[in-house]
Design an enzyme around this catalytic site. Structure first.
Site, short mmCIF file in Angstrom:
data_model
loop_
_atom_site.label_atom_id
_atom_site.label_comp_id
_atom_site.label_asym_id
_atom_site.label_seq_id
_atom_site.Cartn_x
_atom_site.Cartn_y
_atom_site.Cartn_z
N GLY A 8 0.90 -1.21 0.14
CA GLY A 8 -0.06 -0.06 0.07
C GLY A 8 0.81 1.37 0.13
N GLY A 11 -0.36 4.92 -1.54
CA GLY A 11 -1.68 5.47 -0.63
C GLY A 11 -1.16 6.56 0.08
N ASP A 60 0.03 -7.59 -6.82
CA ASP A 60 -1.15 -7.41 -5.95
C ASP A 60 -1.11 -8.40 -4.70
OD1 ASP A 60 -4.12 -8.01 -5.25
OD2 ASP A 60 -4.43 -7.00 -7.15
N ALA A 84 -4.98 -1.97 1.27
CA ALA A 84 -6.45 -2.49 1.49
C ALA A 84 -7.38 -1.63 0.54
CB ALA A 84 -6.59 -1.76 3.00
N THR A 127 -8.44 -0.42 12.47
CA THR A 127 -8.98 0.89 12.21
C THR A 127 -10.29 1.05 13.24
OG1 THR A 127 -10.46 1.98 10.87
CG2 THR A 127 -10.70 -0.46 10.57
N TYR A 151 -16.36 -3.15 5.15
CA TYR A 151 -14.89 -2.69 5.43
C TYR A 151 -14.58 -3.00 6.77
CZ TYR A 151 -11.11 0.07 6.50
OH TYR A 151 -9.95 0.83 6.86
N LYS A 155 -11.47 -5.82 8.25
CA LYS A 155 -10.45 -5.17 9.22
C LYS A 155 -10.17 -6.10 10.25
CE LYS A 155 -8.09 -2.26 6.55
NZ LYS A 155 -6.76 -2.36 6.60
P1 NAP Z 1 -5.28 4.48 0.63
O1 NAP Z 1 -4.81 5.84 0.49
O2 NAP Z 1 -6.52 3.94 0.28
O3 NAP Z 1 -4.04 3.15 0.42
C1 NAP Z 1 -4.54 2.09 0.26
C2 NAP Z 1 -3.41 1.58 -0.70
O4 NAP Z 1 -3.39 -0.06 -0.81
C3 NAP Z 1 -2.94 2.11 -1.90
O5 NAP Z 1 -1.57 2.09 -2.06
C4 NAP Z 1 -3.65 0.88 -2.68
O6 NAP Z 1 -2.97 0.88 -4.16
C5 NAP Z 1 -3.36 -0.35 -2.16
N1 NAP Z 1 -4.01 -1.46 -2.35
C6 NAP Z 1 -5.15 -1.72 -2.62
N2 NAP Z 1 -5.64 -2.65 -2.91
C7 NAP Z 1 -4.47 -3.49 -3.09
C8 NAP Z 1 -4.24 -4.77 -3.51
N3 NAP Z 1 -5.10 -5.64 -3.90
N4 NAP Z 1 -2.72 -5.10 -3.80
C9 NAP Z 1 -1.98 -4.29 -3.63
N5 NAP Z 1 -2.20 -3.11 -3.36
C10 NAP Z 1 -3.54 -2.66 -2.84
O7 NAP Z 1 -5.40 4.26 2.50
P2 NAP Z 1 -4.48 4.91 3.57
O8 NAP Z 1 -5.60 6.12 3.96
O9 NAP Z 1 -3.26 5.50 3.04
O10 NAP Z 1 -4.52 4.05 4.87
C11 NAP Z 1 -3.70 2.93 4.83
C12 NAP Z 1 -4.15 1.71 5.42
O11 NAP Z 1 -4.60 2.04 6.96
C13 NAP Z 1 -5.26 0.97 4.86
O12 NAP Z 1 -5.38 -0.29 5.29
C14 NAP Z 1 -6.47 1.60 5.48
O13 NAP Z 1 -7.67 0.77 5.27
C15 NAP Z 1 -6.03 1.87 6.96
N6 NAP Z 1 -6.66 2.69 7.81
C16 NAP Z 1 -6.62 4.18 7.30
C17 NAP Z 1 -7.19 5.01 8.13
C18 NAP Z 1 -7.35 6.46 7.60
O14 NAP Z 1 -7.96 7.39 8.37
N7 NAP Z 1 -6.55 6.93 6.38
C19 NAP Z 1 -7.42 4.73 9.33
C20 NAP Z 1 -7.29 3.47 9.91
C21 NAP Z 1 -6.88 2.26 9.00
P3 NAP Z 1 -3.82 1.81 -5.27
O15 NAP Z 1 -2.88 2.96 -5.07
O16 NAP Z 1 -3.30 1.16 -6.63
O17 NAP Z 1 -5.16 2.00 -4.98
O1 F7E Z 2 -16.40 9.24 5.97
C1 F7E Z 2 -19.94 10.99 6.18
C2 F7E Z 2 -19.67 9.37 6.07
O2 F7E Z 2 -15.44 8.22 3.59
C3 F7E Z 2 -16.23 9.97 6.96
C4 F7E Z 2 -11.16 5.34 5.92
O3 F7E Z 2 -9.64 5.82 5.84
O4 F7E Z 2 -11.29 6.34 8.22
C5 F7E Z 2 -12.05 6.48 6.89
O5 F7E Z 2 -13.51 5.89 6.77
C6 F7E Z 2 -17.80 10.37 7.31
C7 F7E Z 2 -18.54 9.14 7.20
O6 F7E Z 2 -14.13 8.00 6.08
C8 F7E Z 2 -20.04 12.20 2.80
O7 F7E Z 2 -20.75 9.02 5.98
C9 F7E Z 2 -20.94 12.55 4.73
O8 F7E Z 2 -19.57 9.06 8.34
O9 F7E Z 2 -14.20 10.29 4.72
P1 F7E Z 2 -15.04 9.08 4.97
P2 F7E Z 2 -14.50 6.98 7.00
O10 F7E Z 2 -15.76 6.06 6.28
O11 F7E Z 2 -14.60 7.44 8.19
C10 F7E Z 2 -11.44 5.12 8.64
C11 F7E Z 2 -10.95 4.94 10.11
C12 F7E Z 2 -10.85 4.10 7.85
O12 F7E Z 2 -10.42 3.05 8.53
C13 F7E Z 2 -11.18 4.10 6.37
O13 F7E Z 2 -10.16 3.14 5.72
O14 F7E Z 2 -18.35 11.30 6.42
N1 F7E Z 2 -19.92 11.47 4.79
N2 F7E Z 2 -20.80 12.98 3.33
C14 F7E Z 2 -19.35 11.27 3.69
N3 F7E Z 2 -18.30 10.67 3.51
C15 F7E Z 2 -17.80 10.59 1.98
N4 F7E Z 2 -16.87 9.89 1.69
N5 F7E Z 2 -18.46 11.40 1.10
C16 F7E Z 2 -19.40 12.35 1.28
O15 F7E Z 2 -20.04 13.04 0.36
#
Ligand code: NAP
Ligand code: F7E
Length: 337
Positions: A8, A11, A60, A84, A127, A151, A155
């Site tokens: 990843g 990302g 992948d 992911a 997460t 999702y 996780k």
């Molecule tokens: P992100 O920007 O969506 O990055 C996900 C990465 O996974 C991208 O590099 C994507 O590649 C790669 N990927 C997806 N499917 C794949 C596959 N089948 N094989 C190889 N690579 C693959 O997510 P992020 O925000 O950096 O988050 C990193 C991790 O933390 C994720 O696992 C996410 O679920 C978790 N997480 C995120 C948050 C948050 O708030 N950001 C909070 C808690 C946990 P592409 O560029 O090709 O799409």
């Molecule tokens: O939504 C609301 C939506 O898609 C946040 C991922 O990194 O954090 C992320 O997940 C909130 C939700 O992030 C829109 O319904 C309203 O309640 O930005 P989001 P998420 O679902 O919190 C967690 C920790 C992860 O682990 C995940 O990988 O915002 N919302 N209006 C909306 N959300 C989106 N996307 N678009 C809207 O227009």
């Protein structure tokens, strides 16, 4: 010199973790999925000299043949499994894909570590979505889980796989239970990025209306650049464990939108109810409307994390506050519109 593998890497977190590990002198390997443009995602923001130090492996995580070969051919001290399908909204429409990547892909990586590199330390990107319909507030490492999306469920499977392998095979496997963390490199469909971009465009003259879903969902939003430091610290401990990383504060989507418009000196006021609710600027123009297609079949209403274990054991603390985070994201968009 240590060697790390980041799945990843293309990302949001991949960008910040790569930057951090290169600064610390690591040899960095990363898995990038091939696409028709051969684009490398956020790795393009790493400057050329540093990027030349990253060894990219095209593949992948769902391909166990590829993963096994990678681990057979390369030794890693630390494995950061970030890959992911990370978009909660999409997971309702593509649950099979979400399980294949987030559960199947994770199983491939943990098995490869166990079979070929059992001395390596492994981090799993768990997460706050695992808490879902929360059983207590704030959420800690001990809070029961109740995921609300494919999702979140996927996780949770990864989280328990990590714990089980740690207990069964005595591996250094850690789970980071990270609450939402955002940045200028956040994916386009996440609400913070979507709002920041639209607000920047509107402030520069676009006549668009920002269409959003649930305004009242509340999240514990921090800055991604700080959270990767927490991941790294988890991997430097002598014993593997699980940690919450969060700010300990929570804000609604509505507050995020208000704060973003304040950043461009266009304060808004709300009017109407439910699907008819709109936001106006001072000159009476409607700039935000509700689109029910952005609502989720089951929502996570309020998340707020308790990061005290990470503060105590890792010496990690989230520093960037909510309004500053919004400003960083909006100013980045203003500079790029
Ligand atoms: P992100 O920007 O969506 O990055 C996900 C990465 O996974 C991208 O590099 C994507 O590649 C790669 N990927 C997806 N499917 C794949 C596959 N089948 N094989 C190889 N690579 C693959 O997510 P992020 O925000 O950096 O988050 C990193 C991790 O933390 C994720 O696992 C996410 O679920 C978790 N997480 C995120 C948050 C948050 O708030 N950001 C909070 C808690 C946990 P592409 O560029 O090709 O799409
Ligand atoms: O939504 C609301 C939506 O898609 C946040 C991922 O990194 O954090 C992320 O997940 C909130 C939700 O992030 C829109 O319904 C309203 O309640 O930005 P989001 P998420 O679902 O919190 C967690 C920790 C992860 O682990 C995940 O990988 O915002 N919302 N209006 C909306 N959300 C989106 N996307 N678009 C809207 O227009």
């Amino acid at each position: 010199m240590k060697t790390a593998l980041i799945t990843g890497i293309s990302g949001q977190d991949g960008y910040f973790l790569t930057t951090l590990l290169l600064q610390k002198g690591y040899v960095v390997h990363g898995i990038v999925r091939r696409n028709s443009q051969a684009s490398i995602g956020t790795l393009r923001y790493v400057d050329d000299t540093d990027r030349a130090r990253v060894q990219i492996h095209w593949g992948d995580v769902t391909d166990h043949v590829f993963i096994e070969r990678l681990f057979r051919e390369h030794d890693f001290d630390e494995v950061y499994h970030l890959a992911a399908q990370s978009f909660v909204g999409l997971s309702f429409d593509n649950p099979k894909l979400t399980y294949d990547v987030n559960i199947g892909g994770t199983l491939n990586v943990v098995n490869a570590v166990k079979e070929f590199r059992p001395k390596a330390k492994m981090y799993f990107a768990a997460t706050s979505e695992m808490f879902g319909k929360v059983h207590e507030t704030p959420q800690t490492e001990e809070t029961p889980f109740h995921p609300r999306s494919p999702y979140g469920i996927s996780k949770l499977a990864g989280f328990w796989t990590m714990k089980n392998y740690r207990e069964a095979y005595n591996l250094f496997f850690v789970n980071g239970i990270l609450f939402n963390h955002e940045s200028e490199h956040r994916g386009e469909e996440f609400v913070t990025k979507k709002v920041s971009k639209a607000v920047a465009r509107i402030s520069k003259g676009s006549d668009e209306v920002l269409m959003v879903g649930n305004l009242d969902a509340k999240r514990d939003w921090g800055y991604a650049g700080e959270y990767v430091e927490g991941m790294w610290r988890m991997m430097q401990q002598t014993e593997p464990d699980d940690y919450v990383l969060a700010t300990g504060t929570t804000h609604s989507v509505r507050e995020f939108i208000e704060s973003a418009f304040r950043c461009v000196n266009m304060p808004i006021t709300w009017s109407g109810n439910n699907l008819e609710e709109v936001a106006f600027t001072a000159d009476g123009r409607v700039v935000v409307r509700i689109d029910p297609t952005f609502f989720r079949p089951s929502e996570v209403d309020v998340l707020i994390g308790d990061p005290s274990k990470a503060e105590r054991v890792l010496g990690w603390k989230a520093r960037m506050r909510f309004d500053e985070l919004v400003r960083v994201m909006v100013e980045h968009e203003l500079a790029t519109v």
